[in-house]
Enzyme design. Sequence first.
Site, PDB file in Angstrom:
ATOM      1  N   ASP A 334       0.840  -1.187   0.000  1.00 10.42           N
ATOM      2  CA  ASP A 334       0.000   0.000   0.000  1.00 10.42           C
ATOM      3  C   ASP A 334       0.881   1.244   0.000  1.00 10.42           C
ATOM      4  O   ASP A 334       1.440   1.579   1.027  1.00 10.42           O
ATOM      5  CB  ASP A 334      -0.975   0.001   1.182  1.00 10.42           C
ATOM      6  CG  ASP A 334      -0.327  -0.426   2.505  1.00 10.42           C
ATOM      7  OD1 ASP A 334       0.631  -1.212   2.513  1.00 10.42           O
ATOM      8  OD2 ASP A 334      -0.811   0.037   3.546  1.00 10.42           O
ATOM      9  N   GLU A 518      12.767   1.935   6.727  1.00  9.64           N
ATOM     10  CA  GLU A 518      11.732   1.043   6.211  1.00  9.64           C
ATOM     11  C   GLU A 518      11.971   0.631   4.764  1.00  9.64           C
ATOM     12  O   GLU A 518      11.675  -0.493   4.370  1.00  9.64           O
ATOM     13  CB  GLU A 518      10.391   1.782   6.343  1.00  9.64           C
ATOM     14  CG  GLU A 518       9.191   1.053   5.814  1.00  9.64           C
ATOM     15  CD  GLU A 518       7.956   1.941   5.819  1.00  9.64           C
ATOM     16  OE1 GLU A 518       6.857   1.393   5.906  1.00  9.64           O
ATOM     17  OE2 GLU A 518       8.100   3.177   5.730  1.00  9.64           O
TER      18      GLU A 518
END
Length: 568
Positions: A334, A518
């Site tokens: 996403d 991340e």
Amino acid sequence: MPNRKSNQIGKKVGRRRLLGTLAGTAAAVATIPSSSGAEPNQSPPAANVLHTSEQQDATQHSHLEGELFDAVQRNHVFEDSKRFVDCVPLSNPRSITRQFLAERDEPGFDLRSFVEQHFEVVGEVTSQFDSSDDLTMEAHIDRLWPHLTTPQTEQNEYDTLISLPNPHVVPGGRFREVYYWDSYFTAEGLAASGRLETVTDMVENFASLIDRFGFVPNGNRIYYLSRSQMPLFCKMVEILVRQNGVEAAIPYLPRIEQEYSFWMDGSDTVSQTDPTHRRVVQLDGYVMNRYWDDDPSPRKESYREDRQLAASVPEAERSDLHRHIRAACESGWDFSSRWFADDSNFRSIRTTDLIPIDLNAALYNIEQRLAEWLDYHGREATAAKYHRATANRRAAINEYCWDPDDGFYFDYCWKGETQAETWSLAAVTPLYFGVASAEQAAAVATVLEKRFLEPGGLPATLTQTPEQWDAPNGWAPLQWMAIKGLHRYGHTALADEIQQRWMAINRDVFEATGKMVEKYDVINTDRSAGGGEYPLQDGFGWTNAVVVALQKEQIDHSQCSNRPTASF
């Protein structure tokens, strides 16, 4: 403009209709009795979403809807929409809302002050962690594990957190809870670090969630209970099997079968006239899977963003838009152009129209492991059912997701009967899970080397967009699956090259910033990764884990290659 692959796939489908279904495809995937009486495309009864004993009194989480919630989100009380839904009410949320309605029109009323007075406002997980300039990347990661590890969580009646019985590792930053697919990659790193007890704790936590809900939610938050993520509980159990033998899988077989049943719900009722039900799609006798969400409304954790996007489409289309958005969240990607009909237009998102290659490869692995472990456990008849399911899913993947001309795997649009156009790193999952033939793996390896390989590793797709799961961003779980998948089929040199480049960008960013992040810009390695709904996060669970696991494997391979050959 017609899809470049539509004619090819159309011919394949047409040929199958003329020749009839292949032998054995009448039961294309082992059907699991549906636990829902809902009609196709409808949400199931509430009991299928929440285990009866876990259903929450609406007053406990009434702050997730209504006028106070709307006001906080619309007025940007917090820059991050997720922050408020993670705050913990200090008293009954209904009472807080009544007080808000009574006070909001008074002179000098300040909404931020009201929230801080009535809620415990949470911070970021690693905000208090002070990295020493003297630490190596490896030492930094080792010191981070305790900061990312959360003790067992008890259910506060007003907290959106779902209780877990054992300690667990969270990603870090804004992500203060467990995430499903993150946890598998994190577990690989924990195992490589010698923290097998924590891996066992996390497997037990997910077993507990399956016992309570019938599946593993996207994360252990109330607002994630309408969806799951890529089913990797079985892979987590595989880590225990690697360490302790097949017997370690036996206690978890009922949970793996239960989760499989969740993903296959409706597989016994879909047909050519009614081809879809929740996460299953029937295609000419085969049953394949898609990502889904039972709730077609704005996400609680991204309410403001979803409402703004929905305002740009006709009202009649908003429920479908919200479901496509939520289904993309179930994928973990996403967001990405992978889910868009038009690369440059988020409003063209069509996640539930697609048969994703990664999801179906993961389910193939579950079917294969269940067949193997049930055979070992003496349940031959049930094992045979999963053996058939494995063969049929591989045939379906080859039929719909493999393009022999391009030598690559693609998602399949079941509505348009055509393969999707996006070249994505999801194509490595058939190698990782062992679906591919040797010839298919070699073709994928060639594409990766010629088209995907960049200075910092492999980008998520070949399409550059503002979305975070597109180029130029590379992600730890995708590198892991690519490297391991290539090793599985003997493409060692390419796997080692990807690993070297990925490890180098991790180390370079750490040495420049003192952080593990991340995602990384693998094309412009001197830039920070960007895109998505929130700023770049540090911590970071799966990044740390993949670094540790890759280093451990590199050491193991080196020791094996240096071991003297026995002479007789």
